[in-house]
Structures are given as C-alpha cells and as structure tokens.
Design an enzyme around this catalytic site. Structure first.
Site, PDB file in Angstrom:
ATOM      1  N   CYS A 112      17.818  40.513  54.074  1.00 61.05           N
ATOM      2  CA  CYS A 112      18.839  39.465  53.986  1.00 61.05           C
ATOM      3  C   CYS A 112      19.961  39.969  53.098  1.00 61.05           C
ATOM      4  O   CYS A 112      19.884  41.087  52.590  1.00 61.05           O
ATOM      5  CB  CYS A 112      18.248  38.162  53.481  1.00 61.05           C
ATOM      6  N   ARG A 114      22.187  25.093  52.719  1.00 61.23           N
ATOM      7  CA  ARG A 114      20.766  25.459  52.670  1.00 61.23           C
ATOM      8  C   ARG A 114      20.125  24.964  51.371  1.00 61.23           C
ATOM      9  O   ARG A 114      18.920  24.753  51.335  1.00 61.23           O
ATOM     10  CB  ARG A 114      20.608  26.985  52.733  1.00 61.23           C
ATOM     11  N   ARG A 163      14.079  42.838  50.636  1.00 65.77           N
ATOM     12  CA  ARG A 163      13.060  41.799  50.453  1.00 65.77           C
ATOM     13  C   ARG A 163      11.826  41.977  51.344  1.00 65.77           C
ATOM     14  O   ARG A 163      11.566  41.181  52.243  1.00 65.77           O
ATOM     15  CB  ARG A 163      13.676  40.408  50.666  1.00 65.77           C
ATOM     16  N   ASP A 171      18.612  33.158  40.425  1.00 66.49           N
ATOM     17  CA  ASP A 171      19.302  32.146  41.238  1.00 66.49           C
ATOM     18  C   ASP A 171      20.450  31.451  40.506  1.00 66.49           C
ATOM     19  O   ASP A 171      21.124  30.597  41.098  1.00 66.49           O
ATOM     20  CB  ASP A 171      18.289  31.099  41.746  1.00 66.49           C
ATOM     21  N   LYS A 228      14.267  22.461  46.061  1.00 68.54           N
ATOM     22  CA  LYS A 228      14.069  23.063  47.386  1.00 68.54           C
ATOM     23  C   LYS A 228      12.933  24.093  47.358  1.00 68.54           C
ATOM     24  O   LYS A 228      12.082  24.119  48.249  1.00 68.54           O
ATOM     25  CB  LYS A 228      15.372  23.754  47.820  1.00 68.54           C
ATOM     26  N   ASN A 229      12.930  24.944  46.328  1.00 68.22           N
ATOM     27  CA  ASN A 229      11.948  26.031  46.293  1.00 68.22           C
ATOM     28  C   ASN A 229      10.544  25.549  45.958  1.00 68.22           C
ATOM     29  O   ASN A 229       9.596  26.333  46.001  1.00 68.22           O
ATOM     30  CB  ASN A 229      12.392  27.121  45.306  1.00 68.22           C
ATOM     31  N   ASP A 267       5.415  43.234  51.589  1.00 70.46           N
ATOM     32  CA  ASP A 267       4.223  44.060  51.404  1.00 70.46           C
ATOM     33  C   ASP A 267       3.226  43.453  50.416  1.00 70.46           C
ATOM     34  O   ASP A 267       2.019  43.560  50.575  1.00 70.46           O
ATOM     35  CB  ASP A 267       4.622  45.481  50.957  1.00 70.46           C
ATOM     36  N   ARG A 278      13.489  32.852  55.129  1.00 67.72           N
ATOM     37  CA  ARG A 278      12.360  33.682  54.712  1.00 67.72           C
ATOM     38  C   ARG A 278      11.130  32.856  54.305  1.00 67.72           C
ATOM     39  O   ARG A 278       9.989  33.265  54.546  1.00 67.72           O
ATOM     40  CB  ARG A 278      12.869  34.510  53.525  1.00 67.72           C
TER      41      ARG A 278
HETATM   42  C1  UD1 Z   1      11.847  33.180  45.563  1.00 66.80           C
HETATM   43  C2  UD1 Z   1      12.911  32.123  45.702  1.00 66.80           C
HETATM   44  C3  UD1 Z   1      14.292  32.728  45.478  1.00 66.80           C
HETATM   45  C4  UD1 Z   1      14.337  33.447  44.133  1.00 66.80           C
HETATM   46  C5  UD1 Z   1      13.188  34.440  44.008  1.00 66.80           C
HETATM   47  C6  UD1 Z   1      13.106  35.075  42.632  1.00 66.80           C
HETATM   48  C7  UD1 Z   1      12.018  30.570  47.335  1.00 66.80           C
HETATM   49  C8  UD1 Z   1      12.088  30.020  48.705  1.00 66.80           C
HETATM   50  N1  UD1 Z   1      12.844  31.574  47.055  1.00 66.80           N
HETATM   51  O1  UD1 Z   1      12.058  34.153  46.565  1.00 66.80           O
HETATM   52  O2  UD1 Z   1      15.262  31.672  45.494  1.00 66.80           O
HETATM   53  O3  UD1 Z   1      15.555  34.141  44.014  1.00 66.80           O
HETATM   54  O4  UD1 Z   1      11.933  33.766  44.256  1.00 66.80           O
HETATM   55  O5  UD1 Z   1      12.968  34.111  41.645  1.00 66.80           O
HETATM   56  O6  UD1 Z   1      11.271  30.108  46.515  1.00 66.80           O
HETATM   57  N2  UD1 Z   1       9.188  41.849  46.638  1.00 66.80           N
HETATM   58  C9  UD1 Z   1       8.576  42.985  47.154  1.00 66.80           C
HETATM   59  N3  UD1 Z   1       7.502  42.815  47.999  1.00 66.80           N
HETATM   60  C10 UD1 Z   1       7.024  41.563  48.320  1.00 66.80           C
HETATM   61  C11 UD1 Z   1       7.644  40.425  47.762  1.00 66.80           C
HETATM   62  C12 UD1 Z   1       8.726  40.610  46.923  1.00 66.80           C
HETATM   63  O7  UD1 Z   1       8.998  44.091  46.893  1.00 66.80           O
HETATM   64  O8  UD1 Z   1       6.063  41.480  49.102  1.00 66.80           O
HETATM   65  C13 UD1 Z   1      10.357  42.014  45.740  1.00 66.80           C
HETATM   66  C14 UD1 Z   1      11.613  41.321  46.301  1.00 66.80           C
HETATM   67  O9  UD1 Z   1      12.304  42.142  47.205  1.00 66.80           O
HETATM   68  C15 UD1 Z   1      12.391  41.048  45.045  1.00 66.80           C
HETATM   69  C16 UD1 Z   1      11.278  40.762  44.018  1.00 66.80           C
HETATM   70  O10 UD1 Z   1      10.100  41.325  44.554  1.00 66.80           O
HETATM   71  O11 UD1 Z   1      13.096  42.191  44.656  1.00 66.80           O
HETATM   72  C17 UD1 Z   1      11.043  39.305  43.750  1.00 66.80           C
HETATM   73  O12 UD1 Z   1      10.918  38.598  44.965  1.00 66.80           O
HETATM   74  P1  UD1 Z   1      10.069  37.267  45.104  1.00 66.80           P
HETATM   75  O13 UD1 Z   1       9.712  36.746  43.739  1.00 66.80           O
HETATM   76  O14 UD1 Z   1       8.981  37.476  46.055  1.00 66.80           O
HETATM   77  O15 UD1 Z   1      11.140  36.268  45.737  1.00 66.80           O
HETATM   78  P2  UD1 Z   1      10.927  35.225  46.899  1.00 66.80           P
HETATM   79  O16 UD1 Z   1       9.598  34.583  46.762  1.00 66.80           O
HETATM   80  O17 UD1 Z   1      11.289  35.823  48.196  1.00 66.80           O
END
Ligand code: UD1
Length: 422
Positions: free
Chosen positions: A116, A397, A121, A304, A22-23, A124, A92
């Site tokens: 969420c 999902r 999350r 995950d 999915k991801n 930025d 998201r």
């Molecule tokens: C993706 C996966 C999710 C997985 C996660 C971590 C998808 C659709 N989802 O989520 O299943 O759990 O990777 O492996 O692929 N963060 C910030 N600022 C940002 C972006 C992220 O502070 O702009 C923080 C997040 O809050 C979190 C950490 O960075 O604490 C990692 O998040 P991120 O790797 O971005 O996860 P997702 O891409 O949202």
C-alpha cells in the site's frame, strides 16, 4: 471523486465528539466470527473501512445490521470461508478474518493484501503465528489457504505487529491447550479486542502487556461491547485546536490513551487536560515551538499521528525532526505540505527535518493515504487562502464526518461532490 475545500485562518472553538476507534472496530467485527451468537458493538463510526469489513462478513454468510452507531453481527450461518481479493486489496484489515475462521471452522481462504502507499506491509508474521499454532499454510493464486485446528504453542514476534497479534489472539482463543504470545503488540485496540474476547468467554492473561497467555476454551458466546474511543481521531482534533490557535473540548477522549502525543504537543505549547470524559485543548498565545518525535509502538508516539503533528511543526518556531520507525514509506504528505509553503527536507527515507515557517499558503493538494489526508486538512485550516484537498476518499476511511465536526467549531470547510472520476 469528492474534494475538500478549506479557507484557512479561522480559529477553532467548541466541542467535537470522538467515536469508537476504527482500528478496534475492525478486529472486533472479525472476532464476531468466533461465535454463532450475536455480537453487538456500540459507538461504531460511520466509515468506509467499516463498510468494507461489513462486506467481508456478509460474503462469508454473516448477518450484519446497523442501528445508528450500534452494529449487530450474527455469524450463525457461515457458508463460505473466503475473503476475496476485491475486498482485502481495498482494506488490509480484511486479512484479520484469517485467525477467527481458522479458530472456529479450521479452514480459510484469504487473499494476500499486497502493498500500500505507506510501504510493502507483508503478512509473514501473521502466517508464522498460524504455523506455530499447527495450521497448514499454502499460498496459491495470491490467496492464503489455511487448514487445521489450532494447537496451543509459543508465538514469538520478532517484529511487533498489531494485526499479527490480533490474528494470533483470535486464532488461539479456541485452540487446544495454552498459547503464549511473546513480544505482542500492546496497542489499546489490541487490549480492547482482548477484553471483548474475555467477555465472550475467552481465557486470556497479561492483557495490556506484551506477553499474552491464552488458555483455549471450547466455545465463545455473544457480547455487547462499547468500543474504546479513537485516540487517533482525538489527537487529530487536538492538533486542529493547536494549528488554528484555538481551543476545543474533545468529548469521549482519554488522556491515558494519548499521553505520549499530549507530551509532545505540550512541549510545542498546547495545554491538554482531562475534564471528565473530555479533553480540553488550548493553544498558548505564544508561537508554537519546534520539537522532535520518533514513532514507536505503544506507548511510544504512534505512526498514525506522525503526518498530523508534522503539519503543526511546519508552523512552529525552530527546527523539528520526525523519525518514522514503523513504516518504510510514510512521508508521502511531505511534498504536498511543501506545495503549501512548508520547509521540509528528507534525510534518507526515515527522517524529515522541518523548519518552521511564519505562514502556509493554500494550494491544490493530493491525499495519498488516510492520515496524510488529515495532515493536509489541518494545514489547510491554518493556511492563508484556499486549499483544495483531492482524493478525499482516503479521509472517509477513517474520519467520521470530519468536515462537519470542524465546521461546527468555526472552520470554513466544505465537501465538493464530484460525479466524474479524474
Ligand atoms: C495497524 C493499524 C495501522 C497502524 C499500525 C501500526 C489497523 C487496521 N491498522 O496496522 O493504522 O499504523 O498498526 O501501529 O489496526 N510487518 C511485517 N510483517 C507482518 C506484519 C507487519 O513486516 O507480518 C511490519 C509492517 O510492514 C510494519 C510493521 O511491521 O512495518 C508494523 O505493522 P503492523 O503493526 O502489523 O501494522 P498493521 O497491523 O498492519
């Protein structure tokens, strides 16, 4: 709202096939916006998140069609550059269309996702990446307004981010000049996206590492791509074999994608081996043993699978610890597992201490997010008596026909369809 009913105690045995991740599918669908030619994705799972992304693409004017597990997308008639709040707040990953829209059309209006269940999350880092590429970003009425043609530059991620890396990658493939993404996420799904972009004509070096170098090209073309297998789904079924003391062949699964998980499961007493494109998982005849895990970016233990392995730890001999380093609030399943008789104590918001018990007992439990739901189903498979998992839409999902797959291997599990929302 549908529920799942499980009568625990059956030992699982048989074969389960894992679908494409999915991801990986979600960013690949977003990447289809980078070309006017057709993008064909194979082995796509039937999931509500995929349907949400379909709606986002259709809203933009793309044509999307399914034939079994093949997905065809043609974005030759994009007539809108907006991802609306109703869809982004639901999922998201809808936010991932920002990069491709800016790359090809030099404009986008994408709703901010909001928080969420597993944490605030923020996005930025995504916005920082766009600004590094010279994109003008304004926030207005809960939307990100982006404009400008991406110009190659250095993007340094202070926090590794999977979605941020994907968005930056998709924004830079059509940029003027060279982009470097430093401290990029190297999750297999990022690698799958990069490989597919290369098949579409992109020029990317360092694929599979945390330093990506992208030389912008004029245009991308269509592609036919088989999505990488879902490592999280594979790991979940490996744990299902372990928690029921059974054995499973998990088809279309790769040990190299779950090495860290397999290592921990091995310490707990599961044997996992690769046989052609299958993983063979067998629980040892002795009681499971406690272990410690800490979630990390790839190739570390994935966040995950944290909830699912915790379900297994609930029944292991000794005391296990789980440290969640990625998300700030990812222990919502703990109280539900405790309702089933687990002995878990939280230390601060990042560490859980799990003392193994001899038996869990079935209960009514509430799913709070996707992977927490899977953990509750796993616990229910091993528990004595009946478990009802409520709010199962979270499970839909990310798991394609989970109850059917488990039932085919001997689980006593069924979906209860309910018309009225509680
Ligand atoms: C993706 C996966 C999710 C997985 C996660 C971590 C998808 C659709 N989802 O989520 O299943 O759990 O990777 O492996 O692929 N963060 C910030 N600022 C940002 C972006 C992220 O502070 O702009 C923080 C997040 O809050 C979190 C950490 O960075 O604490 C990692 O998040 P991120 O790797 O971005 O996860 P997702 O891409 O949202």
């Amino acid at each position: 709202m549908d529920k799942i009913r499980i009568i625990g105690g059956n030992t699982l045995s048989g074969r389960i096939r894992v679908k494409g991740a999915k991801n990986a599918v979600l960013p690949l669908m977003a990447a289809s916006l980078l070309t006017e030619e057709e993008v064909i994705l194979h082995d796509v799972p039937n999931l509500s998140d995929i349907r949400t992304m379909t709606k986002v693409l259709e809203h933009l004017g793309a044509q999307v069609s399914f034939e079994g597990d093949t997905l065809r997308i043609k974005a030759n008639n994009i007539n809108c550059f907006e991802a609306p709040y109703e869809l982004v707040s639901k999922m998201r990953a809808s936010f991932w269309v920002l990069g491709p829209l800016v790359a090809r059309f030099h404009q986008a209006r994408v709703s901010l996702p909001g928080g969420c269940a597993i944490g605030t999350r923020p996005v930025d880092r995504h916005l920082y990446a766009m600004e590094q590429l010279g994109i003008k970003i304004d926030i207005e009425g809960g939307y990100v307004l982006a404009s400008g043609k991406p110009q190659g530059n250095k993007i340094y991620f202070q926090i590794k981010t999977v979605g941020g890396t994907m968005n930056a990658l998709m924004a830079s493939v059509l940029a003027n000049g060279t982009t470097e993404i430093i401290n990029a996420a190297a999750e297999p799904e990022v690698t799958d996206l990069a490989k597919c972009l290369v098949k579409m004509g992109a020029n990317i070096d360092g694929i599979g590492t945390s330093h990506l170098i992208i030389n912008g090209v004029e245009k991308l073309h269509g592609v036919s791509h088989t999505v990488i297998p879902d490592r999280i789904e594979a790991a979940t079924y490996a744990i299902a074999a372990g928690i029921t003391g059974g054995q499973l062949y998990i088809e279309n699964a790769r040990l190299d994608l779950i090495e860290n998980i397999a290592f921990s499961l091995n310490l707990m007493g599961l044997n996992i081996s690769q046989k052609n494109d299958c993983l063979f998982v067998k629980a040892s005849s002795n009681r499971l043993k406690a272990t410690d895990i800490a979630t990390e970016e790839f190739p570390g233990f994935p966040t995950d699978v944290q909830a699912q392995i915790m379900a297994l730890m609930c029944l292991a001999e000794g005391t296990s610890t789980v440290t969640e380093n990625i998300f700030e609030n990812r222990f919502m399943h703990v109280q539900e597992l405790v309702r089933m008789g687990a002995d878990i104590r939280l230390q601060g918001s990042r560490t859980a201490i799990i003392k193994g018990v001899d038996q869990l007992s079935g209960a009514q439990v509430m799913a709070s997010d996707l992977r927490a739901s899977a953990a509750l189903v796993l616990a229910g498979l091993a528990a004595k008596g009946e478990t009802i998992v409520n709010r199962i839409y979270h499970l839909d999902r990310g798991y394609d026909h989970m109850e059917e797959k488990l039932r085919s291997c001997g689980a006593n599990i069924e979906r209860i369809k309910e018309k009225i929302d509680e």
